[in-house]
Enzyme design. Structure first.
Site, PDB file in Angstrom:
ATOM      1  N   SER A 158       8.449  -3.544  -2.360  1.00 12.91           N
ATOM      2  CA  SER A 158       7.323  -4.453  -2.602  1.00 12.91           C
ATOM      3  C   SER A 158       6.427  -4.516  -1.374  1.00 12.91           C
ATOM      4  O   SER A 158       6.754  -3.971  -0.311  1.00 12.91           O
ATOM      5  CB  SER A 158       7.837  -5.863  -2.938  1.00 12.91           C
ATOM      6  OG  SER A 158       8.341  -6.494  -1.772  1.00 12.91           O
ATOM      7  N   SER A 181       5.612  -7.259   0.360  1.00  7.70           N
ATOM      8  CA  SER A 181       5.753  -8.526   1.077  1.00  7.70           C
ATOM      9  C   SER A 181       5.761  -8.363   2.596  1.00  7.70           C
ATOM     10  O   SER A 181       5.515  -9.326   3.323  1.00  7.70           O
ATOM     11  CB  SER A 181       7.030  -9.249   0.639  1.00  7.70           C
ATOM     12  OG  SER A 181       8.183  -8.565   1.102  1.00  7.70           O
ATOM     13  N   LYS A 206      12.734  -9.302   5.572  1.00  4.92           N
ATOM     14  CA  LYS A 206      11.680 -10.200   6.046  1.00  4.92           C
ATOM     15  C   LYS A 206      11.727 -10.240   7.571  1.00  4.92           C
ATOM     16  O   LYS A 206      12.608  -9.670   8.203  1.00  4.92           O
ATOM     17  CB  LYS A 206      11.882 -11.628   5.506  1.00  4.92           C
ATOM     18  CG  LYS A 206      11.986 -11.748   3.998  1.00  4.92           C
ATOM     19  CD  LYS A 206      10.690 -11.454   3.268  1.00  4.92           C
ATOM     20  CE  LYS A 206      10.881 -11.561   1.754  1.00  4.92           C
ATOM     21  NZ  LYS A 206       9.643 -11.166   1.017  1.00  4.92           N
ATOM     22  N   SER A 220       4.249 -13.267  -0.305  1.00  3.27           N
ATOM     23  CA  SER A 220       5.662 -13.047   0.019  1.00  3.27           C
ATOM     24  C   SER A 220       6.496 -14.227  -0.465  1.00  3.27           C
ATOM     25  O   SER A 220       6.201 -15.381  -0.147  1.00  3.27           O
ATOM     26  CB  SER A 220       5.834 -12.876   1.536  1.00  3.27           C
ATOM     27  OG  SER A 220       7.202 -12.851   1.880  1.00  3.27           O
TER      28      SER A 220
END
Length: 274
Positions: free
Chosen positions: A89, A91, A146, A233
């Site tokens: 993705s 994010s 992250k 996100s």
């Protein structure tokens, strides 16, 4: 429920290992007796596969145990040294792009038991600014990536696109306004250079509202994480903190970029992850 490759690999390791041990205990001694009774010429005429089938060793045992060594090597490397992941993705844009293949240091935060993820040998502690891979707290079969923003006890605030840690605004410098064509979220974004924990990296902010504005205090044994694509996100602002036991390692290198199956892989983005 996601596809838990780590669990499947662990099961393959245990099954093939059990067959390997069973063969070593039951059939290997019998094969040695048969080979010892044969003339030297006859032994030399047998290839490795033929030797494995001596003493009526079942074909199933021969086949399954043959995969043990390679599975054990892969399992050991992925569990304790380095593990590959693909970014699914946007994010973590602009740091990590959709289709990036990355490597994760598995011993950065301590050697952990596979599947259980329990620390058996502590090493270093996570630091703010690290790009971390972890088991998603709401579904541990999924792996998320992250940036680590808050340590246990830290006070985090995110309002009007301003990030504050322990009462201090995290500095960021405006770099450029990017058009829709450069953003997979199909909206214009602003590119910033943010500095946290002595580490500088790039982030995106959209022009629309700031989602999930709030203040948080990171509980003991947990971490606060955010995506670099700040307004696109799903992270600790929406689903909560990451338990220490969910950490899998620190992402440190991009080794390949592959947009989609029919595209040509590229190595132009290779390099260390900031």
């Amino acid at each position: 429920m996601g596809f838990d490759f780590e669990l499947i690999l662990a099961m393959a390791f245990l099954v093939t290992g059990a067959f390997w041990v069973y063969d070593r205990i039951v059939y290997l001694p019998k094969r040695k007796v048969v080979l010892a009774s044969m003339a030297a010429e006859a032994r030399s005429a047998l290839d490795k596969d033929a030797q494995q089938r001596l003493a009526q060793t079942p074909k199933l045992v021969v086949e399954v145990k043959s995969y043990f060594i390679i599975i054990a090597v892969i399992f050991g490397l992925r569990s304790f040294v380095v593990e590959p992941f693909q970014i699914p993705s946007g994010s973590m844009l602009p740091t990590l792009k959709i289709g990036d293949f990355i490597l994760v240091n598995k011993f950065e935060y301590g050697l952990r038991l596979p599947v259980l993820n329990t620390t058996i040998i502590p090493t270093t502690q996570p630091e703010v600014g690290d790009v971390v891979v972890f088991k998603y707290p709401r579904d541990p079969s999924l792996n998320y990536i992250k940036r680590l923003i808050g340590l246990p006890g830290d006070r985090i605030s995110y309002r009007d696109k301003v990030l504050t840690v322990n009462g201090e605004v995290v500095p960021k410098a405006f770099l450029a306004r990017l058009p829709v064509s450069l953003n997979p979220n199909k909206e214009p974004v602003e590119l910033y250079r943010e500095t946290l924990g002595g580490l500088a990296y790039e982030t995106y902010n959209s022009y629309r509202f700031t989602p999930n504005e709030n203040d948080w205090v990171v509980p003991e044994g947990h971490y606060f994480v955010m995506g670099d694509n700040r307004d696109n996100s799903a992270d600790s602002r929406s689903w909560g903190f990451v338990p220490e036991g969910n950490l899998k390692g620190r992402a440190f290198y991009v080794w390949l970029h592959w947009d989609e199956f029919l595209s040509i892989p590229s190595f132009k983005n290779n390099g260390l992850i900031e």
